[in-house]
Enzyme design. Structure first.
Site, PDB file in Angstrom:
ATOM      1  N   GLU A   1      17.987 -13.375 -32.165  1.00 14.13           N
ATOM      2  CA  GLU A   1      17.782 -12.185 -31.356  1.00 14.13           C
ATOM      3  C   GLU A   1      16.547 -12.402 -30.481  1.00 14.13           C
ATOM      4  O   GLU A   1      15.634 -13.130 -30.861  1.00 14.13           O
ATOM      5  CB  GLU A   1      17.548 -10.979 -32.268  1.00 14.13           C
ATOM      6  CG  GLU A   1      18.778 -10.569 -33.023  1.00 14.13           C
ATOM      7  CD  GLU A   1      19.742  -9.808 -32.124  1.00 14.13           C
ATOM      8  OE1 GLU A   1      19.794  -8.589 -32.189  1.00 14.13           O
ATOM      9  OE2 GLU A   1      20.440 -10.475 -31.323  1.00 14.13           O
TER      10      GLU A   1
ATOM     11  N   SER B   1      -9.509   6.038 -32.880  1.00 14.01           N
ATOM     12  CA  SER B   1      -8.924   5.106 -31.928  1.00 14.01           C
ATOM     13  C   SER B   1     -10.012   4.372 -31.159  1.00 14.01           C
ATOM     14  O   SER B   1     -11.073   4.936 -30.883  1.00 14.01           O
ATOM     15  CB  SER B   1      -8.059   5.864 -30.922  1.00 14.01           C
ATOM     16  OG  SER B   1      -7.003   6.512 -31.581  1.00 14.01           O
TER      17      SER B   1
ATOM     18  N   HIS C   1      -7.900   6.330 -39.147  1.00 13.91           N
ATOM     19  CA  HIS C   1      -8.713   7.536 -39.134  1.00 13.91           C
ATOM     20  C   HIS C   1     -10.123   7.322 -39.647  1.00 13.91           C
ATOM     21  O   HIS C   1     -10.981   8.179 -39.511  1.00 13.91           O
ATOM     22  CB  HIS C   1      -7.990   8.646 -39.897  1.00 13.91           C
ATOM     23  CG  HIS C   1      -6.859   9.182 -39.088  1.00 13.91           C
ATOM     24  ND1 HIS C   1      -6.140  10.286 -39.400  1.00 13.91           N
ATOM     25  CD2 HIS C   1      -6.330   8.732 -37.925  1.00 13.91           C
ATOM     26  CE1 HIS C   1      -5.216  10.500 -38.479  1.00 13.91           C
ATOM     27  NE2 HIS C   1      -5.306   9.551 -37.589  1.00 13.91           N
TER      28      HIS C   1
ATOM     29  N   LYS D   1       0.815  14.676 -24.458  1.00 16.51           N
ATOM     30  CA  LYS D   1       0.933  13.416 -23.726  1.00 16.51           C
ATOM     31  C   LYS D   1       1.937  12.488 -24.427  1.00 16.51           C
ATOM     32  O   LYS D   1       2.758  11.839 -23.773  1.00 16.51           O
ATOM     33  CB  LYS D   1      -0.434  12.749 -23.640  1.00 16.51           C
ATOM     34  CG  LYS D   1      -0.500  11.634 -22.622  1.00 16.51           C
ATOM     35  CD  LYS D   1      -1.920  11.107 -22.482  1.00 16.51           C
ATOM     36  CE  LYS D   1      -1.956   9.902 -21.571  1.00 16.51           C
ATOM     37  NZ  LYS D   1      -3.299   9.307 -21.484  1.00 16.51           N
ATOM     38  N   ASP D   2       1.873  12.445 -25.744  1.00 18.04           N
ATOM     39  CA  ASP D   2       2.833  11.631 -26.492  1.00 18.04           C
ATOM     40  C   ASP D   2       4.250  12.162 -26.323  1.00 18.04           C
ATOM     41  O   ASP D   2       5.216  11.393 -26.252  1.00 18.04           O
ATOM     42  CB  ASP D   2       2.473  11.597 -27.978  1.00 18.04           C
ATOM     43  CG  ASP D   2       1.360  10.606 -28.280  1.00 18.04           C
ATOM     44  OD1 ASP D   2       0.978   9.866 -27.357  1.00 18.04           O
ATOM     45  OD2 ASP D   2       0.876  10.568 -29.423  1.00 18.04           O
TER      46      ASP D   2
END
Ligand code: HEM
Lengths: 422, 255
Positions: free
Chosen positions: A290, A222, A218, A246-247
């Site tokens: 894994e 972004s 922040h 959107k998320d």
């Protein structure tokens, strides 16, 4: 200096009363609400950060539910997991979500990291944001490794044995360190107990680092697909409602895919050997990690010397910490870096190849390929990336997100990393 | 480009797990009723499989994660299960006098194991441990197909292979030499429902039964999965529409 903080401005009186005294709603609003301005041109690759957060929450909730029924003792661990699968109400669902959740956590985070590499999000002024991300990634690997030992199957036991053995190559203090980690000379009950304690702890440490990650995010907001700094309000939209919805859409699609694995092929990403109870007297024919640890296992085995192999493996992750300083190109987005774009995809292919080679026997062609891919991994970061800054001519950058007019060159418009901030 | 790579990544996950599984010779590929997103177990096959397990395999192999009460999944009622479990003798105790004692099994008991411990099992089988079968289809690469192949895989050994005392040649076992003697022979059991007990039939039934034993939750799991995915897809469509609408406002505002 502000003497008395102003009254909050929420419509709901109760929320307002609380927020005036404890500004959690303001904080939320600034984190994911209307008060968080976000570039308007983010594409779907920007969904994966919030997805990772959701997956962490899923892991913690299912983990705590598992912990209520799990017994960390070598004689009971395997049985207690089977009891969860068969006798605990919804136990199979909780465990399959947790088991596949670990894999999907890595899928999401790998895509998130690949996004950052492509759009140069690790560059100034977001270096610390990137470094905190690498810390989270390291903690995730540790957590997943520790968790994988808990069901106490054959792969749990032998995986733990092989991986803790890495530390024995450290000169002089190697052996003492291994017995300190294991709580004995071999993987045994004390090992299982401490691994369980740490497996319970680390996810909360991850949550703490994520908080720092978000604070750092922040600070400058972004990055965006063009990789240029935002210029004015026209470039920005509030996080809510645009990116919340959107998320949410992305989350629905993600959960649907996740459910295909949980409900229809819950063991596809696992190893059958882990349904055989741990037996210290019988070594499985192939001990494989894994899938999400596989690329680094491939690097480890590519190096003929044990100590150097371990160093290469840790170095491969360590190199990510200094990436912001290896890449001196002022242009962020691969969009405008024709050569970087090619090497980026080569790098991705190389990673997939390493992942594949990590589960093969290191013999013949696999060993040769493993060495070539390992070499390329380091060449990419140590030679190609620094070199590109010198030999590559970036394409013209747009003036701003809203303004499609292209300027030539890169530096003056603050296309990206202001020189001073490096 | 991104999309292609994403698809590649997903596929590479599949190839990992395929390659990570055992490199055994691939045996039969049967079209089991429990495969596929809508697959269910075949109840009469499960019941025959229980009979094969009880009459053949249970003399050497335990099935310790299954309780007699779980047999209700196979279509048996409470009375039948009670009667079935009473056939077995369970060691219980200590009682008020501090003594261990034997009693008939109850539905809440787990399947009684043939040997008291691993060492006893090994001692009785020439040093080889007959593994517990509760998870066998999940614990072997190839799953049900492997188990079925193993059970029908006893063949005459080729001359090139020397079969030592106490070992048996099996086409599908890794290394081909297994310490388990051929367990199934034609008419080894007499099926209660009159089905002809060929080796293949018995192998198939006991495989169905052991697949259930490994994943008794399978039918419920898949049913829940269909509902969950249907719900999520609807949620995805609705949220996509909402997203389009919200973002449409934005585009209007900006032009
Ligand atoms: C970063 C988040 C986490 C990751 C990546 C993770 C990963 C894993 C993995 C890979 C396993 C082995 C699953 C299996 O093969 O059976 C596991 C098991 C387990 N985890 Fe976690 N875990 C996380 C968080 C937690 C938390 C927060 C708790 C408890 C509070 C927890 C409790 C357990 C327990 C009790 C088991 C053993 C049961 C089982 O094996 O299914 N986990 N975890």
């Amino acid at each position: 200096m502000k003497i008395s903080p102003p009254e909050s401005q929420f419509k709901n009186p109760i929320i307002n009363w609380i927020d005036t005294r404890l500004p959690i709603f303001t904080a939320m609003n600034e984190a994911v609400g209307t008060e968080h301005p976000t570039p308007k041109n983010l594409n779907y690759w920007w969904n994966f950060g919030s997805l990772a957060g959701v997956v962490l929450v899923i892991m913690i909730i299912t983990g705590i539910a598992l912990a209520m029924n799990y017994t960390a003792h070598v004689d009971h661990a395997f049985d207690s997991v089977e009891r969860i699968m068969r006798d605990v109400n919804g136990g199979w669902l909780i465990r399959y979500i947790h088991m596949n959740g670990a894999s999907f956590f890595f899928i999401v985070v790998y895509i998130h990291m690949a996004r950052n590499l492509y759009y140069g999000s690790y560059k100034a002024p977001r270096e610390l944001l990137w470094i905190l991300g690498v810390v989270i990634y390291l903690l995730m690997m540790a957590t997943a490794f520790l968790g994988y030992t808990l069901p106490w199957g054959q792969m749990s036991f032998w995986g733990a044995t092989v991986i803790t053995n890495f530390f024995s190559v450290i000169p002089f203090v190697g052996e003492p360190i291994v017995s300190w980690l294991l709580g004995g000379y071999t993987v045994d009950n004390p090992t299982l107990n401490r691994f369980y304690a740490l497996h319970y702890l680390l996810p909360f440490v991850i949550a703490g680092v994520i908080l720092l990650h978000i604070v750092a995010l922040h600070r400058f907001g972004s990055n965006n697909p063009l990789g240029i700094d935002v210029k004015n309000d026209k470039d920005m939209i509030p996080f809510h409602p645009y990116y919340t919805i959107k998320d949410f859409f992305g989350l629905s699609v993600f959960l649907a895919i996740f459910c295909v694995f949980v409900f229809f092929v819950p063991n596809l990403l696992g190893h059958p050997e882990n349904y055989v109870p741990a037996d210290p007297l019988s070594t499985p024919a192939h001990i494989v990690p894994e899938w999400y640890l596989s690329p680094f296992y491939a690097i480890l085995r590519a190096v003929p010397d044990k100590l150097l192999g371990v160093l290469a493996m840790f170095g491969a992750i360590g190199i990510l910490f200094i990436l912001p300083w290896l890449d001196r190109s002022p242009v962020r987005s691969a969009h405008f870096r024709p050569m970087y774009k090619v090497f980026y995809w080569l790098f991705i292919i190389n990673m997939l190849a390493l992942g594949y080679l990590g589960v093969q026997n290191p013999e013949g062609i696999y060993l040769i390929l493993g060495r070539a891919c390992t070499a390329w991994y380091f060449i990419h970061f140590l030679i190609i990336i620094p070199l590109l800054n010198v030999i590559e001519t970036p394409k013209a950058l747009p003036k701003s997100i809203s303004d499609p007019i292209f300027s030539s060159g890169s530096s003056e418009l603050g296309a990206t990393t202001p020189r001073g901030q490096k | 480009m991104m999309r292609t790579v994403f698809i590649l990544m997903v596929f590479s996950l599949f190839s990992f797990s395929v390659h990570a599984s055992d490199p055994l010779e691939k045996g039969e590929n049967k079209s089991w009723s429990f495969l596929g997103p809508f697959g269910t177990y075949n109840k009469s096959s499960l019941q025959r499989g229980l009979q094969v397990y009880t009459e053949v395999c249970s003399s050497c192999h335990s099935l310790k994660y299954i309780a007699y009460r779980n047999l209700s999944d196979l279509g048996y009622n409470k009375e039948e299960i009670k009667a079935f479990s009473a056939n077995f003798t369970v060691m219980d105790g200590p009682n008020d006098d501090g003594e261990m004692f034997e009693r008939p099994g109850r539905p809440s008991d787990h399947f009684v194991s043939p040997y008291p411990n691993v060492n006893a099992a090994k001692a009785a089988n020439g040093g080889a441990y007959p593994p517990d079968l509760s998870l066998i289809t999940k614990a072997r690469g190839g799953g049900a197909d492997y188990l079925y192949s193993l059970l029908i895989g006893y063949k005459e050994a080729p001359d090139s292979i020397k079969v030592l005392e106490g070992m048996y040649y099996n086409k599908y076992y890794s290394g081909n030499l297994i310490a388990m003697p051929q367990p199934l022979y034609d008419d080894g059991v007499v099926y209660a429902d009159g089905t002809k007990a060929s080796i293949e039939q018995m192998a198939s039934d006991v495989t169905e039964f052991l697949s259930w034993a490994a994943e008794p939750e399978m039918e419920e799991r898949k049913r829940t999965g269909i509902a969950a995915i249907a719900f999520l897809l609807i949620m995805a469509v609705l949220s996509y529409m909402a997203k389009q609408q919200i973002w449409a406002n934005l585009k209007k505002k900006q032009t």
